[in-house]
Write an enzyme that holds these catalytic residues in place. Structure first.
Site, short mmCIF file in Angstrom:
data_model
loop_
_atom_site.label_atom_id
_atom_site.label_comp_id
_atom_site.label_asym_id
_atom_site.label_seq_id
_atom_site.Cartn_x
_atom_site.Cartn_y
_atom_site.Cartn_z
N HIS A 42 0.83 -1.21 0.00
CA HIS A 42 0.00 0.00 0.00
C HIS A 42 0.86 1.25 0.00
O HIS A 42 0.76 2.09 0.89
CB HIS A 42 -0.97 0.00 1.19
N HIS A 55 -1.71 2.03 13.02
CA HIS A 55 -1.35 1.48 11.70
C HIS A 55 -1.89 0.07 11.58
O HIS A 55 -2.80 -0.20 10.81
CB HIS A 55 0.17 1.52 11.53
N ILE A 67 -14.15 4.25 16.77
CA ILE A 67 -14.57 2.96 16.23
C ILE A 67 -13.58 2.56 15.13
O ILE A 67 -13.48 3.23 14.10
CB ILE A 67 -16.01 3.01 15.69
N MET A 68 -12.84 1.49 15.38
CA MET A 68 -11.78 1.08 14.46
C MET A 68 -12.34 0.38 13.23
O MET A 68 -13.38 -0.28 13.29
CB MET A 68 -10.80 0.17 15.18
N HIS A 70 -9.99 6.21 6.09
CA HIS A 70 -8.63 5.91 5.65
C HIS A 70 -7.88 7.20 5.39
O HIS A 70 -8.47 8.20 4.99
CB HIS A 70 -8.65 5.04 4.39
N ARG A 103 -10.39 -2.09 -1.50
CA ARG A 103 -10.14 -3.43 -0.98
C ARG A 103 -11.31 -3.94 -0.14
O ARG A 103 -11.50 -5.15 0.03
CB ARG A 103 -8.85 -3.43 -0.14
N ASP A 128 -9.57 -3.40 6.99
CA ASP A 128 -9.50 -4.08 8.28
C ASP A 128 -10.86 -4.53 8.81
O ASP A 128 -10.94 -5.53 9.52
CB ASP A 128 -8.84 -3.18 9.32
N ARG A 138 16.71 11.89 4.82
CA ARG A 138 17.00 12.74 5.96
C ARG A 138 16.23 14.05 5.79
O ARG A 138 16.77 15.06 5.32
CB ARG A 138 18.51 12.99 6.05
#
Length: 371
Positions: A182, A217, A251-252, A256, A265, A307, A351
């Site tokens: 991703h 994540h 609420i998971m 996105h 997806r 998910d 960097r």
């Protein structure tokens, strides 16, 4: 341009030819739409695409499966360490340790693209076996293995102990493809930063796992599963979701960082979950998930991400909730490996600078005068 306050969202941090979200509505692996890859390919084909840059021919795929099968064997010294770890260990820390064990026993000798490929494919083949080894399952069950046995079939048989059905293998294959890559997500960017220092592939992989370990994540599917399985029916789930929204409870599994209207997806994994639910004693969890999704759409205009429905899909496959994110690792090794290879192909130390927000120049006071 300043981007630190926004978590660098929208800031281009490099170039890649591996993956893109396109117009924000689709996901492409090296130009192929991920939903089409799920329909036409197995996970090994997609791993080959990501790591080696092209889809394999029939002959190449046959050889690749044999090659990965040969790599599955776990050295006794590695298996002994994993089997001695207590079951209370954090599973993601176990994944990091598993990678580090190979950094010690089979170290990378120089930071080349070829060695990154070899290390990545070694971990691709071994990580599912190492997870089962830690879980107390034997790393070498006495079942007859075809030398082209897919990773999904091998993992399910090791984990559950029974030969999985074709439907189950296809379901896990689909999930592994969807989780494989991703673009510059947090863990992938972490892997590239480490690789850019010319550190070894194992170090980049363990750092990536550490980033995925963070609940912002990875882990959303585990949180979603714990929520979903707490409800007895759709009505209870809908009422509870309304209350959580009123209480401003996070609420998971919804929304996105990149997609604004839908996660391409999600539709794929939702159908996987729906199919598996039809033959599972707890198939009502799918209807419960749909009820939660409906409330989130109606009340907040939020869509489920990958998910959310992967939670019920993994549950229907018999995968313990605590292994959902380690399974994410098993898949994302392909994406991380591809990015490590790409970073090495044209390396520059990563960097960035920072926008300083502290005090201006000042004189250090004598110790006696400080307050």
């Amino acid at each position: 341009m300043s981007g630190g306050g926004a978590g660098l969202r929208g800031i281009a941090a490099g170039n890649t030819s591996i993956c893109t979200v396109g117009d924000g509505h689709n996901l492409y692996y090296r130009g192929y739409e991920v939903a089409e890859l799920v329909k036409k390919c197995g996970f090994e084909e997609v791993a080959y695409l990501l790591l080696r840059g092209k889809l394999p021919t029939a002959g190449e795929l046959k050889d690749y499966r044999v090659y990965l099968n040969d790599l599955r064997k776990i050295p006794p010294e590695v298996g002994d360490v994993l089997q001695k770890l207590p079951p209370t260990c954090n599973p993601m820390t176990v994944c990091q340790l598993a990678v580090d064990l190979f950094a010690l026993t089979e170290p990378e000798t120089e930071p080349t693209e070829q060695q990154a490929l070899e290390c990545s494919e070694k971990l691709l083949a071994k990580m599912p076996v190492m997870i089962c080894c830690w879980q107390g399952r034997s790393a070498s069950f006495d079942f007859e293995q075809n030398d082209q046995s897919p990773i999904a079939a091998d993992f399910l048989q090791r984990l559950i102990g029974d030969a999985p059905s074709g439907e189950q293998v296809a379901a896990l294959d689909a999930a592994l493809i969807l989780y494989a890559e991703h673009e510059f997500n947090a863990s992938t960017f972490t892997a590239r930063v480490v690789a850019a220092t010319m550190s070894d592939t194992y170090a980049a992989m363990t750092a990536a796992i550490g980033a995925l370990k963070g609940p912002l994540h990875g882990g959303a599917n585990e949180a979603a599963m714990r929520m979903i399985e707490g409800y007895s029916d759709s009505e209870q789930a809908a009422a509870a979701t309304h209350k959580m929204l009123a209480d401003k409870t996070l609420i998971m599994g919804f929304g996105h960082a990149v997609y604004k209207s839908s996660d391409p997806r999600s539709a794929v994994i939702k159908e996987v979950s729906r199919t598996l639910s039809e033959h599972h004693p707890r198939g009502s969890l799918f209807a419960i998930s749909e009820a939660i999704e409906q409330v989130m759409r109606d009340e907040k205009g939020k869509f489920p991400n990958l998910d959310f429905y992967s939670a019920s899909a993994f549950h229907f496959l018999g995968i313990p909730t605590e292994l959902f994110t380690p399974l994410f690792v098993c898949s994302r090794i392909t994406g991380w490996g591809a990015h490590i290879i790409e970073q090495r192909s044209d390396n520059r130390l990563i960097r960035p600078t920072a926008d300083y927000r502290g005090p201006g120049p000042r004189i250090v006071p004598d110790l006696a005068t400080r307050t």
